[in-house]
Write a protein that holds these residues in place. Structure first.
Motif, PDB file in Angstrom:
ATOM      1  N   LEU A 226       0.823  -0.899   0.212  1.00  4.52           N
ATOM      2  CA  LEU A 226       0.028   0.011   0.037  1.00  4.52           C
ATOM      3  C   LEU A 226       0.933   1.231   0.057  1.00  4.52           C
ATOM      4  N   MET A 227       2.040   1.192   0.626  1.00  3.25           N
ATOM      5  CA  MET A 227       2.838   2.399   0.844  1.00  3.25           C
ATOM      6  C   MET A 227       3.429   2.631  -0.464  1.00  3.25           C
ATOM      7  N   ARG A 228       4.015   1.544  -0.889  1.00  3.08           N
ATOM      8  CA  ARG A 228       4.693   1.835  -2.146  1.00  3.08           C
ATOM      9  C   ARG A 228       3.648   2.509  -3.326  1.00  3.08           C
ATOM     10  N   LYS A 229       2.423   2.019  -3.207  1.00  6.74           N
ATOM     11  CA  LYS A 229       1.673   2.639  -4.241  1.00  6.74           C
ATOM     12  C   LYS A 229       1.428   4.145  -3.826  1.00  6.74           C
ATOM     13  N   ARG A 230       1.178   4.560  -2.405  1.00 10.19           N
ATOM     14  CA  ARG A 230       1.251   6.030  -2.266  1.00 10.19           C
ATOM     15  C   ARG A 230       2.223   6.748  -2.780  1.00 10.19           C
ATOM     16  N   HIS A 231       3.526   6.140  -2.403  1.00 14.71           N
ATOM     17  CA  HIS A 231       4.867   6.760  -2.924  1.00 14.71           C
ATOM     18  C   HIS A 231       4.975   6.980  -4.332  1.00 14.71           C
ATOM     19  N   ILE A 232       4.070   6.132  -5.196  1.00 15.73           N
ATOM     20  CA  ILE A 232       4.289   6.127  -6.651  1.00 15.73           C
ATOM     21  C   ILE A 232       3.282   7.149  -7.005  1.00 15.73           C
ATOM     22  N   ASN A 233       2.129   7.644  -6.315  1.00 17.65           N
ATOM     23  CA  ASN A 233       1.173   8.514  -6.716  1.00 17.65           C
ATOM     24  C   ASN A 233       1.962  10.094  -6.068  1.00 17.65           C
ATOM     25  N   ALA A 234       2.862   9.917  -5.313  1.00 16.24           N
ATOM     26  CA  ALA A 234       3.525  11.360  -4.784  1.00 16.24           C
ATOM     27  C   ALA A 234       4.251  11.819  -5.836  1.00 16.24           C
ATOM     28  N   TRP A 261      -7.275  10.267  -9.206  1.00 19.15           N
ATOM     29  CA  TRP A 261      -6.590  11.610  -8.435  1.00 19.15           C
ATOM     30  C   TRP A 261      -7.143  12.887  -8.995  1.00 19.15           C
ATOM     31  N   ASP A 262      -7.325  13.007 -10.348  1.00 24.32           N
ATOM     32  CA  ASP A 262      -7.969  14.282 -10.636  1.00 24.32           C
ATOM     33  C   ASP A 262      -9.421  14.746 -10.391  1.00 24.32           C
ATOM     34  N   ALA A 263      -9.945  13.576  -9.943  1.00 21.13           N
ATOM     35  CA  ALA A 263     -11.376  13.811  -9.185  1.00 21.13           C
ATOM     36  C   ALA A 263     -11.391  13.873  -7.800  1.00 21.13           C
ATOM     37  N   GLY A 264     -10.366  13.886  -7.221  1.00 22.07           N
ATOM     38  CA  GLY A 264     -10.127  13.962  -5.643  1.00 22.07           C
ATOM     39  C   GLY A 264     -10.287  12.783  -5.079  1.00 22.07           C
ATOM     40  N   ASP A 265     -10.411  11.818  -5.755  1.00 20.88           N
ATOM     41  CA  ASP A 265     -10.366  10.415  -5.057  1.00 20.88           C
ATOM     42  C   ASP A 265      -9.052   9.815  -4.653  1.00 20.88           C
ATOM     43  N   ALA A 271      -5.918   2.657  -5.155  1.00 19.55           N
ATOM     44  CA  ALA A 271      -6.468   1.364  -5.747  1.00 19.55           C
ATOM     45  C   ALA A 271      -6.041   0.928  -6.994  1.00 19.55           C
ATOM     46  N   ASN A 272      -6.201   2.116  -7.930  1.00 19.97           N
ATOM     47  CA  ASN A 272      -5.889   1.851  -9.476  1.00 19.97           C
ATOM     48  C   ASN A 272      -4.540   1.821  -9.762  1.00 19.97           C
ATOM     49  N   THR A 273      -3.691   1.741  -8.882  1.00 21.97           N
ATOM     50  CA  THR A 273      -2.120   2.004  -9.371  1.00 21.97           C
ATOM     51  C   THR A 273      -1.715   0.420  -9.471  1.00 21.97           C
ATOM     52  N   PRO A 274      -1.567   0.103 -10.682  1.00 19.68           N
ATOM     53  CA  PRO A 274      -1.359  -1.535 -11.132  1.00 19.68           C
ATOM     54  C   PRO A 274      -0.041  -1.912 -10.330  1.00 19.68           C
TER      55      PRO A 274
END
Length: 334
Positions: A226-234, A261-265, A271-274
């Protein structure tokens, strides 16, 4: 060209004085270089000054951005590190990103490729001790001369993501600095650099390819995933990196992440980070898996890989233990 495994500094959780012992041990373990970064912590020059006097490592900035410091100030900072580490300093510059330049430093992020190219054109004679009069599209310098130029002129590396900046690296840089891409992506980026160098009448093989590799050292598990996906999004929500991965061909793969992300979600974006994108862009797993992943980057065309270890461990002492363990496990000379 020699393949090199290097440190990425500053190392989070370690004070600057503590970098001395860390760097000395790293050098004994076979790490050849230390390349610095700056975002919102320490600057990119001071850690290198600390390490210049305590090791014989090659040292590089990756990067000093070309907006938040003026041309003369950049030259002065590079000259200082060049004097501390004569013949061992590699000067990496780049444009940085919109948040750093515009939101944090009150600048204007315009014509980044032109700005970087012009900065290289100014810095070469300036670091050689020449009096420089330069009139470019993005800045002008009238009569600057370093009163104490470095003993040897450092090579200049250009940080690059997409085709325009990769072309600049090939045309005028001694090296190209790449990051946040997969081992397979390296081939596409390197091809642009080599082609640009050849068109400019330069030897493509002489352009060094360096890369900062993001290495997660947490034990496997759902929380780390989960945290790696957050890191990707950052990173990949930042406009320059979003455009970069669109150029690399991930528009469809990451569409759901970006649209959420653009929709504020934010939860939807994560969840949509492959999983396959996380696995491609972040080195993680067992020590053996991490080392194999790093080797894939070297095989794909990276000459110098600097390892940026990160962990989501909250306890400061445990963080330090994990980082030290990773340094030993991933050492070139084990």
């Amino acid at each position: 060209m020699q393949k090199r495994i290097a440190l990425s500094v500053p190392i989070l959780g370690y004070t600057l004085p503590e970098h001395v012992a860390f760097a000395k041990e790293a050098e004994q373990l076979g790490y050849t270089d230390a390349w610095s970064f700056e975002v919102d912590g320490q600057d990119c020059f001071t850690p290198l000054a600390v390490m210049a006097l305590s090791t014989n490592m090659r040292l590089g900035t990756a990067i000093a951005n070309v907006y938040s410091r003026g041309p003369a100030t950049l030259a002065q900072s590079a000259a200082s590190i060049g004097e501390l580490a004569p013949g061992r300093f590699e000067f990496g510059i780049g444009s940085g990103s919109q948040p750093i330049i515009e939101m944090w430093n009150n600048g204007r992020f315009i014509k980044p490729a032109t700005r970087v190219k012009e900065m290289v054109q100014f810095l070469r004679p300036a670091l050689a001790g020449e009096r420089v009069v330069f009139k470019g599209e993005t800045f002008q310098v009238d009569g600057f001369r370093l009163s104490q130029p470095p003993p040897s002129v450092p090579r200049i590396h250009v940080a690059a993501l997409r085709e325009g900046m990769l072309t600049v690296a090939g045309e005028v840089g001694d090296g190209a600095i790449i990051n946040w891409l997969s081992a397979e992506d390296v081939k596409k980026s390197v091809a642009v650099v080599r082609e640009a160098a050849a068109k400019a009448g330069r030897d493509p093989a002489e352009i060094e390819i360096t890369a900062r590799l993001m290495v997660n050292i947490d034990p496997p598990g759902p929380e780390a995933e989960l945290m790696r996906k957050r890191h990707i999004n950052a990173y990949l929500q930042v406009p320059v990196y979003k455009s970069f991965h669109q150029w690399l061909g991930r528009s469809e793969t990451l569409r759901g992440m970006w649209e959420s992300w653009d929709a504020g979600d934010r939860r939807g974006a994560i969840a949509n980070t492959p999983d396959e994108v996380v696995d491609d862009l972040i080195v993680h797993g067992t020590a053996e898996q991490r080392n194999e992943h790093v080797q894939r980057y070297l095989d794909a065309g990276v000459d110098t890989a600097f390892l940026s270890w990160f962990t989501f461990e909250a306890d400061p002492q445990k963080r330090r233990e994990l980082i030290h363990k990773a340094m030993v496990e991933m050492a070139p000379r084990k």
